[in-house]
Design an enzyme around this catalytic site. Structure first.
Site, PDB file in Angstrom:
ATOM      1  N   ASP A  11      -6.477   0.312  -5.110  1.00 28.35           N
ATOM      2  CA  ASP A  11      -5.318   0.164  -4.217  1.00 28.35           C
ATOM      3  C   ASP A  11      -5.274  -1.305  -3.795  1.00 28.35           C
ATOM      4  O   ASP A  11      -6.200  -2.073  -4.064  1.00 28.35           O
ATOM      5  CB  ASP A  11      -5.510   1.073  -2.985  1.00 28.35           C
ATOM      6  CG  ASP A  11      -4.401   0.918  -1.950  1.00 28.35           C
ATOM      7  OD1 ASP A  11      -3.215   0.947  -2.331  1.00 28.35           O
ATOM      8  OD2 ASP A  11      -4.710   0.737  -0.751  1.00 28.35           O
ATOM      9  N   SER A  12      -4.213  -1.664  -3.083  1.00 28.13           N
ATOM     10  CA  SER A  12      -4.124  -3.025  -2.550  1.00 28.13           C
ATOM     11  C   SER A  12      -5.184  -3.277  -1.484  1.00 28.13           C
ATOM     12  O   SER A  12      -5.459  -4.422  -1.150  1.00 28.13           O
ATOM     13  CB  SER A  12      -2.750  -3.227  -1.922  1.00 28.13           C
ATOM     14  OG  SER A  12      -2.579  -2.299  -0.861  1.00 28.13           O
ATOM     15  N   TYR A  43       0.791  -5.158  -1.018  1.00 27.08           N
ATOM     16  CA  TYR A  43       1.586  -5.147  -2.245  1.00 27.08           C
ATOM     17  C   TYR A  43       3.066  -4.911  -1.919  1.00 27.08           C
ATOM     18  O   TYR A  43       3.944  -5.303  -2.681  1.00 27.08           O
ATOM     19  CB  TYR A  43       1.136  -4.002  -3.160  1.00 27.08           C
ATOM     20  CG  TYR A  43      -0.095  -4.258  -4.007  1.00 27.08           C
ATOM     21  CD1 TYR A  43      -0.766  -5.486  -3.999  1.00 27.08           C
ATOM     22  CD2 TYR A  43      -0.586  -3.261  -4.851  1.00 27.08           C
ATOM     23  CE1 TYR A  43      -1.884  -5.688  -4.788  1.00 27.08           C
ATOM     24  CE2 TYR A  43      -1.694  -3.463  -5.656  1.00 27.08           C
ATOM     25  CZ  TYR A  43      -2.349  -4.674  -5.614  1.00 27.08           C
ATOM     26  OH  TYR A  43      -3.450  -4.870  -6.410  1.00 27.08           O
ATOM     27  N   GLY A  44       3.293  -4.230  -0.811  1.00 24.66           N
ATOM     28  CA  GLY A  44       4.640  -3.746  -0.490  1.00 24.66           C
ATOM     29  C   GLY A  44       5.703  -4.820  -0.402  1.00 24.66           C
ATOM     30  O   GLY A  44       6.886  -4.546  -0.589  1.00 24.66           O
ATOM     31  N   CYS A  74      -2.125   4.182  -5.103  1.00 20.07           N
ATOM     32  CA  CYS A  74      -1.173   3.325  -4.419  1.00 20.07           C
ATOM     33  C   CYS A  74       0.225   3.612  -4.974  1.00 20.07           C
ATOM     34  O   CYS A  74       0.436   3.517  -6.187  1.00 20.07           O
ATOM     35  CB  CYS A  74      -1.557   1.871  -4.696  1.00 20.07           C
ATOM     36  SG  CYS A  74      -0.391   0.664  -4.039  1.00 20.07           S
ATOM     37  N   THR A  76       2.977   1.915  -4.380  1.00 21.76           N
ATOM     38  CA  THR A  76       3.653   0.665  -4.747  1.00 21.76           C
ATOM     39  C   THR A  76       3.192   0.192  -6.119  1.00 21.76           C
ATOM     40  O   THR A  76       4.006  -0.227  -6.952  1.00 21.76           O
ATOM     41  CB  THR A  76       3.349  -0.422  -3.686  1.00 21.76           C
ATOM     42  OG1 THR A  76       3.486   0.156  -2.381  1.00 21.76           O
ATOM     43  CG2 THR A  76       4.283  -1.594  -3.807  1.00 21.76           C
ATOM     44  N   CYS A 185       2.883   6.076   1.399  1.00 22.35           N
ATOM     45  CA  CYS A 185       1.973   4.962   1.149  1.00 22.35           C
ATOM     46  C   CYS A 185       0.591   5.486   1.489  1.00 22.35           C
ATOM     47  O   CYS A 185       0.408   6.168   2.502  1.00 22.35           O
ATOM     48  CB  CYS A 185       2.344   3.783   2.047  1.00 22.35           C
ATOM     49  SG  CYS A 185       1.078   2.501   2.159  1.00 22.35           S
ATOM     50  N   THR A 186      -0.392   5.170   0.640  1.00 22.77           N
ATOM     51  CA  THR A 186      -1.711   5.780   0.817  1.00 22.77           C
ATOM     52  C   THR A 186      -2.446   5.290   2.065  1.00 22.77           C
ATOM     53  O   THR A 186      -3.437   5.889   2.476  1.00 22.77           O
ATOM     54  CB  THR A 186      -2.591   5.544  -0.426  1.00 22.77           C
ATOM     55  OG1 THR A 186      -2.627   4.135  -0.713  1.00 22.77           O
ATOM     56  CG2 THR A 186      -2.040   6.290  -1.621  1.00 22.77           C
TER      57      THR A 186
END
Ligand code: DGL
Length: 262
Positions: A11-12, A43-44, A74, A76, A185-186
């Protein structure tokens, strides 16, 4: 590829840990690798090209570490990069995720569903296609949430500033009559306790972590890659401040671990 090889999850930042905990619960025999791209979060608000390049680099790292499957934990990153990764690694099991529009459309009684997600997810073609497919009978109100991911990255799950920001994002959805809110969103599942203090108890909160774990199980089964166990301890990497990631890990996952720099 040995079935006891690990599954790579990324994930980010810390958000994918909400997916990792579901995977652990459903598939305790699986060994897991986790990459937080904390040096590039959020990342969004980044371009799809930028995110694709990051996902490519992280996937290579996880494959070098022997991953037998990848989980894009994620929304995104999935919207920006899942198709390209699947093209690049056609025989690798890859699980992506998207906001839970289908279950939310089935669950709503008011006929109005709210989606909390990143700007990137909400503007993606993948999200538009998801609405076309599953939301024709309901009204969907979307709410981008800039700034929220940063609060969660800092471990500020109950801080007054986090509460104020979350309220600002949730209030318009309640005013519109949403009785079902998608946590798209996670990172956001970590705000469930705070969210529960801001919305009426009749409002359903839906996220996709458990569904992602089930999809991973199905894919591993199909490829004959389900691990027999025992699982090795999860290994973590961060592309940002590894110490800071290690500090919030116990708060979010109840885990403490050594975090390596990516
Ligand atoms: N956790 C991610 C998601 O599910 C992205 C958060 C971000 O970096 O903006 O969309």
């Amino acid at each position: 590829m040995p079935s006891n090889a690990p599954v790579g999850v990324f994930d980010s930042g810390v958000g994918g840990l909400s997916v990792l905990r579901e995977i652990r619960q459903l598939l305790p025999a699986e060994s897991l690798l986790y990459v937080a791209d904390s040096g590039h979060v959020p990342y969004g608000e980044k371009s799809a090209e930028y995110i694709r390049a990051r996902c490519q680099l992280i996937s290579e790292h996880l494959l070098e570490q022997g991953a037998k499957a990848l989980v894009l934990a994620c929304n995104t990153a999935t919207a920006a990069a899942a198709a390209e990764l699947r093209e690049r690694y056609p025989s690798l099991p890859i699980v992506g995720m998207e906001p839970a529009v289908k279950p939310a459309a089935a669950a709503t009684r008011s006929g109005v569903v709210g989606v909390l997600a990143t700007t990137g997810t909400l503007k993606s073609a993948r999200f538009a296609a998801l609405l076309d497919r599953f939301a024709s009978d309901v009204r969907v109100v979307t709410q981008p949430c800039p700034g929220l991911v940063e609060c969660i990255e800092a471990g500020e799950l109950q801080a007054p500033a986090t509460r104020a920001l979350l309220l600002r994002y949730v209030e318009p959805l309640l005013t519109e009559g949403c009785d079902t809110l998608i946590l798209g969103c996670t990172h956001y599942p970590f705000l469930r306790p705070l969210l529960a203090t801001l919305v009426p108890s009749s409002v359903r909160l839906i996220d996709t972590g458990a569904a992602v774990a089930r999809q991973l199980q199905r894919l591993l089964e199909r490829h004959g890659l389900l691990a027999a166990g025992p699982a090795q301890p999860t290994r973590y990497w961060s592309s940002g401040d590894a110490r800071r990631f290690a500090d919030v890990l116990p708060l979010l996952l109840g885990d403490s671990a050594n975090v390596l720099s990516l």
